[in-house]
Design a protein around this motif. Structure first.
Motif, PDB file in Angstrom:
ATOM      1  N   ILE A 218       0.839  -1.200   0.000  1.00 34.09           N
ATOM      2  CA  ILE A 218       0.000   0.000   0.000  1.00 34.09           C
ATOM      3  C   ILE A 218       0.872   1.249   0.000  1.00 34.09           C
ATOM      4  CG2 ILE A 218      -1.638   1.348   1.375  1.00 34.09           C
ATOM      5  CD1 ILE A 218      -2.906  -1.274   2.248  1.00 34.09           C
ATOM      6  N   TYR A 242      -2.921  -6.248   1.556  1.00 35.80           N
ATOM      7  CA  TYR A 242      -2.583  -5.754   2.894  1.00 35.80           C
ATOM      8  C   TYR A 242      -2.492  -6.927   3.862  1.00 35.80           C
ATOM      9  CZ  TYR A 242      -2.498  -3.470   7.400  1.00 35.80           C
ATOM     10  OH  TYR A 242      -2.127  -3.079   8.659  1.00 35.80           O
ATOM     11  N   MET A 271      -8.855  -4.117  -2.838  1.00 37.13           N
ATOM     12  CA  MET A 271      -7.918  -4.755  -1.906  1.00 37.13           C
ATOM     13  C   MET A 271      -7.962  -6.249  -2.190  1.00 37.13           C
ATOM     14  SD  MET A 271      -6.641  -2.228  -0.329  1.00 37.13           S
ATOM     15  CE  MET A 271      -5.761  -3.102   0.950  1.00 37.13           C
ATOM     16  N   VAL A 274      -6.241  -9.894   1.269  1.00 32.22           N
ATOM     17  CA  VAL A 274      -6.314  -9.520   2.682  1.00 32.22           C
ATOM     18  C   VAL A 274      -6.572 -10.781   3.502  1.00 32.22           C
ATOM     19  CG1 VAL A 274      -7.120  -7.159   2.273  1.00 32.22           C
ATOM     20  CG2 VAL A 274      -8.784  -9.011   2.509  1.00 32.22           C
ATOM     21  N   ILE A 318     -12.454   0.792   3.288  1.00 35.91           N
ATOM     22  CA  ILE A 318     -12.533   0.730   1.824  1.00 35.91           C
ATOM     23  C   ILE A 318     -13.727   1.530   1.315  1.00 35.91           C
ATOM     24  CG2 ILE A 318     -12.857  -0.810  -0.158  1.00 35.91           C
ATOM     25  CD1 ILE A 318     -11.433  -2.994   1.507  1.00 35.91           C
ATOM     26  N   PHE A 329     -12.920  -6.027  -1.696  1.00 32.71           N
ATOM     27  CA  PHE A 329     -11.779  -6.774  -1.162  1.00 32.71           C
ATOM     28  C   PHE A 329     -11.897  -8.233  -1.571  1.00 32.71           C
ATOM     29  CE2 PHE A 329     -15.156  -7.341   1.876  1.00 32.71           C
ATOM     30  CZ  PHE A 329     -15.037  -8.657   2.289  1.00 32.71           C
TER      31      PHE A 329
END
Length: 374
Positions: A218, A242, A271, A274, A318, A329
Motif C-alpha cells: 500500500i 494488505y 484490496m 487480505v 474501503i 476486497f
C-alpha cells in the motif's frame, strides 16, 4: 400509480437485487461492492473431501455456502505450466464454470510463471526462458490471448483480469524487472504489460472484463503507479494487498495512504489480498506465516471476534475511500485449512490454517458474517 402497486414493485426490486447482484447474462453490475475470496486451492483441496461446516457444525458445500454468506467474487490463480499439476488452465476453466453457474463474479489472476509469483520471485515460465525481450512480448501476447479466448468460448469471461501477481518488482525477471539494478527498466515492464492488455482487449470486444494491475505494498502504491503514468497503460483497477505482518500496522497511515492513492490516480482500488488470524495457534506440523503477537495489529486481537472486528474496520475503510474509489476486497485462501491428517497433525500441512475463515474444527468463523452484513 396506486400505493399497493408501488409496494409490489418495490418488493420485486428488492428481491431481484438481493437474490443475484448480477444481470441476466451473469455479469456483475458495475456498481457492486466486491466481497471476494481467492479459492485457488480448491482444485487441490477438493481431492481430500474436506468437511467444511457452518457455525452450527452442519456440513456445507463450500461454493454454495460462501455465496450464501455474501461472497460475490471468486479469484483463481493461473500458472503457465504448473510444476505440481495444480492451477493450470484446465483447473481454472472447470472451476470458473462452477462460479458462473452460481452467478458469481470471476477474477482471473495471471501469474505469468509456472509457480508462485510475488515481489521476491517472478520467474518466467520455463518455456519462455532464454528468449529475447521481443520474443517474450510475442509469447505474453499469444498466451494471454489464448487463455482469454478459451474462457470466452466456454462463456466464463472474467469480470476482472489481473496482469501479473504482486508485481512491485516487475515480473518475468529479468525481462520486466524494475528493482535494484533494473530500477530503470520500466519501459520493458510497461511494454510487456501493454502486450498482455492488448491481447485481452482484442478478444474482449464486448468489454466484459476489467483489467487490474496488482502490487503488494500500500505504501509503495503512489511511487509505483506514478512510474507507469508516462506509458498510458490501458488498465481499469489498482489492486493492492494488505498483510499486517509485512506492512505497517498503523491504521491511520493505511487509511490516509489509500485515500492518497484514490485522489492521485484515475483507477478505483480493489484490496485484492487480505487476511487476518483468528488464533496464533496451529493445527498441523507446518510453520505459519503468523504466529507471534508482534505480527498482528494491536487494535485487533488474534481471536474469532478480533478477526471479525478487523474485517469490519477494513470494509468501512474501503467504503470510505474518496470518490467511491474503494470497490471491494478479496480474502486470500479462506479455505486453506489443515487437511488429510489425524487429530492435530496433518500429513499435508498448510502455513495458513490460523488465518482461514474456518476454525480448527472446520466450522465457519464469525468474520464470514462481515461479508453478508456489508
Amino acid at each position: 400509480m396506486k400505493l399497493a402497486t408501488k409496494i409490489i414493485l418495490a418488493l420485486v426490486l428488492i428481491v431481484s437485487c438481493t437474490d443475484s447482484e448480477s444481470n441476466n447474462d451473469g455479469q456483475i453490475n458495475e456498481s457492486i461492492f466486491y466481497k471476494g475470496m481467492d479459492l485457488s486451492f480448491q482444485s487441490e483441496l477438493e481431492d481430500y473431501n474436506i468437511d467444511y461446516k457452518d457455525s452450527d457444525g452442519n456440513s456445507v458445500e463450500l461454493l454454495d455456502f460462501v455465496k450464501s454468506k455474501g461472497t460475490n467474487l471468486v479469484r483463481l490463480k493461473l500458472w503457465h505450466t504448473p510444476q505440481n499439476g495444480e492451477n493450470g488452465l484446465s483447473d481454472i476453466k472447470a472451476y470458473a464454470q462452477r462460479v458462473k453457474e452460481k452467478r458469481m463474479g470471476f477474477l482471473l489472476n495471471l501469474h505469468y510463471s509456472d509457480y508462485w509469483a510475488d515481489p521476491g520471485t517472478q520467474t518466467p515460465p520455463l518455456a519462455w526462458q532464454n528468449m529475447t525481450i521481443d520474443e517474450v512480448k510475442v509469447e505474453i501476447y499469444n498466451y494471454t490471448k489464448d487463455v482469454v479466448l478459451q474462457l470466452q468460448t466456454q462463456n466464463t469471461m472474467p469480470e476482472i483480469i489481473q496482469i501479473g501477481n504482486e508485481t512491485d518488482s516487475g515480473f518475468l525477471w529479468n525481462y520486466g524487472k524494475v528493482w535494484n539494478e533494473f530500477s530503470d527498466n520500466w519501459v520493458n515492464y510497461a511494454g510487456l504489460v501493454s502486450e498482455a492488455i492488448r491481447a485481452v482487449r482484442e478478444i474482449d470486444t464486448a468489454n466484459e472484463s476489467q483489467i487490474m494491475l496488482h502490487i503488494a505494498g500500500i505504501q509503495t502504491a503512489v511511487p509505483f503507479f506514478s512510474e507507469l503514468l508516462p506509458y498510458n497503460l490501458d488498465f481499469d483497477i489498482i489492486g493492492l494487498s494488505y498483510y499486517p505482518q509485512f506492512q505497517t500496522k498503523d491504521l491511520d497511515l493505511i487509511t490516509s495512504t489509500l485515500n492518497t492513492v484514490a485522489t492521485t490516480f484515475d483507477q478505483p482500488i480493489l484490496m485484492v489480498e487480505v487476511a487476518y488470524p483468528f488464533t496464533l495457534l496451529w493445527n498441523d506440523n507446518q510453520n505459519n506465516f503468523i504466529g507471534n503477537i508482534n505480527q498482528i495489529i494491536p487494535e485487533f486481537a488474534p481471536t474469532p471476534q478480533g478477526q471479525k472486528a478487523y474485517f469490519e474496520w477494513l470494509i468501512t475503510t474501503i467504503k470510505n475511500i474518496p470518490n467511491n474509489k474503494g470497490i471491494g476486497f478479496c480474502y486470500w485462501a479462506p479455505d486453506w485449512v489443515a487437511f488429510s491428517g489425524n487429530e492435530n497433525t496433518s500429513t499435508n500441512g498448510t502455513s495458513w490454517e490460523n488465518q482461514c475463515l474456518f476454525d480448527f474444527d472446520l466450522k465457519a468463523l464469525p468474520a464470514l458474517d462481515s461479508f453478508y452484513d456489508n
